[in-house]
Design an enzyme around this catalytic site. Structure first.
Site, PDB file in Angstrom:
ATOM      1  N   LYS A 255      97.833 -93.147 -22.837  1.00 55.82           N
ATOM      2  CA  LYS A 255      96.995 -92.048 -23.301  1.00 55.82           C
ATOM      3  C   LYS A 255      96.140 -91.494 -22.150  1.00 55.82           C
ATOM      4  O   LYS A 255      95.379 -90.565 -22.322  1.00 55.82           O
ATOM      5  CB  LYS A 255      96.031 -92.539 -24.391  1.00 55.82           C
ATOM      6  CG  LYS A 255      96.690 -93.168 -25.585  1.00 55.82           C
ATOM      7  CD  LYS A 255      96.876 -92.131 -26.682  1.00 55.82           C
ATOM      8  CE  LYS A 255      97.319 -92.744 -27.982  1.00 55.82           C
ATOM      9  NZ  LYS A 255      98.645 -93.327 -27.942  1.00 55.82           N
ATOM     10  N   SER A 256      96.268 -92.118 -20.993  1.00 52.86           N
ATOM     11  CA  SER A 256      95.330 -91.851 -19.927  1.00 52.86           C
ATOM     12  C   SER A 256      95.908 -90.869 -18.920  1.00 52.86           C
ATOM     13  O   SER A 256      97.105 -90.857 -18.649  1.00 52.86           O
ATOM     14  CB  SER A 256      95.042 -93.194 -19.254  1.00 52.86           C
ATOM     15  OG  SER A 256      94.757 -93.018 -17.917  1.00 52.86           O
TER      16      SER A 256
END
Ligand code: GLU
Length: 313
Positions: A242-243
Site C-alpha cells: 500500500k506504500s
C-alpha cells in the site's frame, strides 16, 4: 447424552499430495511484500515435495491495472519461482462461482440484499438484517451468518485463531452490487477446485480466513491448512504493497530480492551460498527451508535490508 457435535468440514486426506498456490491480484507490479508471499508459499510447497500453482485473482476488474498480471508472471519466472499446471484466471471462472452461489441459495444460506451502502454503514458496516422495504435494481448476494456463528482454526504461524463472524463481520457479500464476484467466495471455490492443501499468504488475510472456513463448511468443501506470513512494513508502518515506497522487484537482478525475502521469512542467511547462480540459490533454499522459523511479524523493511546486506548478500 452429550450434545451432538456440530458438523465439521472434512479435512484434506492425510495422503493428499501437498499443493500450494500463489494468488496475486493484478493491481500493480510484483513488489517486495508480494515476493515474500510468493517465495514463502513456493518454499512451503517445494520443500514438502509438493506442487505450486498460480491463480490470478482478477475478479475485481475495477482495480485491475492493465498488463500487471503479465508483468507479475514475468517477475515470478525471472525469480525462478516455477509453477505447475496452467495459470488460472478468476475472470474466466464465473460459472463455478455461480454454481456455488446457487447451491447456497438452494440451501437457504444466501440471500439477495437490497440495502444501500449507507444502510450498512449505519450499522457500523456489519449487516445483520435488511432494511424493511429496501429495493435496488442491482442487489448484492450475501451469506446469512447466524447469531453466535464462530469459526476457529490453528494457523501454522499464528496459532489458535477464533472469530465471532456474526458480531465482527456480519452477513458478508458473495456477489457485489456491481455484479463482480466477491473475493471470499471465489477464493474458497478455487482453492477447493484446484485441490489446494495448504494456503500460505500474507497475514493481512488472517481475519478473512474464518469467513472462508464458514463458506467451505456451507459448501461441503475440504479445509486446507493455513499459514499466514508476516507483513513487511515501510518506514511509516504501512503495509508495503500500500506504500509509495514499495518499489517493484528488479527482474534483471533477482538474487538480492530473494535473499532479503529469505530473511523476511525468518530463515538463516548462512543457508544460502554467498556466490551462487539463481538455480543453486533456490536449490539451497528449498533444502534449508524451515517453516518453524517464520516470524509473526510485522517486519520493518529497513531492518531486513540491513540483515540481508550484512549476511553476505
Ligand atoms: N489476491 C490476494 C492478494 O493479492 C491474495 C488472496 C489469497 O492468497 O487468498 O492479496
Amino acid at each position: 447424552m452429550p450434545p451432538a457435535a456440530p458438523p465439521v468440514a472434512p479435512t484434506a486426506p492425510a495422503a493428499a499430495p501437498v499443493r500450494g498456490r500463489f494468488a496475486p491480484s493484478p493491481t500493480g507490479p510484483l513488489h517486495f511484500g508480494s515476493l515474500v508471499a510468493a517465495f514463502g508459499s513456493w518454499l512451503c510447497a517445494r520443500s514438502a515435495g509438493g506442487e505450486w500453482r498460480i491463480r490470478v485473482e482478477d475478479v475485481d476488474r475495477s482495480r485491475e491495472v492493465p498488463g500487471a498480471a503479465q508483468a507479475q508472471l514475468r517477475s515470478l519466472a525471472a525469480l525462478g519461482l516455477d509453477h505447475d499446471g496452467p495459470v488460472e484466471w478468476q475472470s474466466r471462472r464465473g460459472d463455478l462461482y455461480a454454481a456455488a452461489l446457487q447451491k447456497l441459495l438452494d440451501a437457504g444460506l444466501a440471500f439477495e440484499c437490497h440495502c444501500s451502502r449507507a444502510d450498512v454503514a449505519a450499522t457500523g458496516g456489519i449487516h445483520r438484517t435488511c432494511r424493511p422495504g429496501a429495493r435496488r435494481p442491482d442487489p448484492a448476494m450475501r451469506l446469512r451468518v447466524p447469531d453466535g456463528c464462530r469459526e476457529v482454526f490453528d494457523d501454522a504461524v499464528h496459532g489458535h485463531v477464533a472469530q465471532d463472524i456474526a458480531r465482527e463481520v456480519g452477513d458478508f457479500v458473495l456477489r457485489r452490487a456491481d455484479g463482480y464476484w466477491a473475493y471470499q467466495l471465489a477464493v474458497v471455490v478455487d482453492d477447493a477446485d484446484q485441490g489446494i492443501t495448504g494456503v500460505v499468504r500474507g497475514a493481512d488475510l488472517l481475519d478473512s480466513t474464518p469467513r472462508q472456513l464458514l463458506l467451505q463448511r456451507a459448501l461441503g468443501l475440504p479445509r486446507p491448512r493455513y499459514l499466514h506470513l508476516p507483513l513487511v512494513l515501510d518506514g511509516d508502518g504501512r503495509k508495503l504493497s500500500k506504500s509509495r515506497a514499495s518499489l517493484p522487484v528488479d527482474d534483471t537482478d533477482p538474487l538480492p530480492a530473494l535473499r532479503m525475502a529469505w530473511v523476511a521469512l525468518g530463515q538463516d542467511p548462512r543457508v544460502l551460498p554467498a556466490q551462487a547462480a539463481l538455480p543453486a540459490l533456490l536449490d539451497a533454499a528449498v533444502r534449508g527451508f524451515d517453516p518453524r522459523r517464520i516470524p509473526r511479524g510485522p517486519l520493518p523493511a529497513t531492518a531486513l535490508h540491513n540483515a540481508a546486506a550484512t549476511q553476505g548478500a
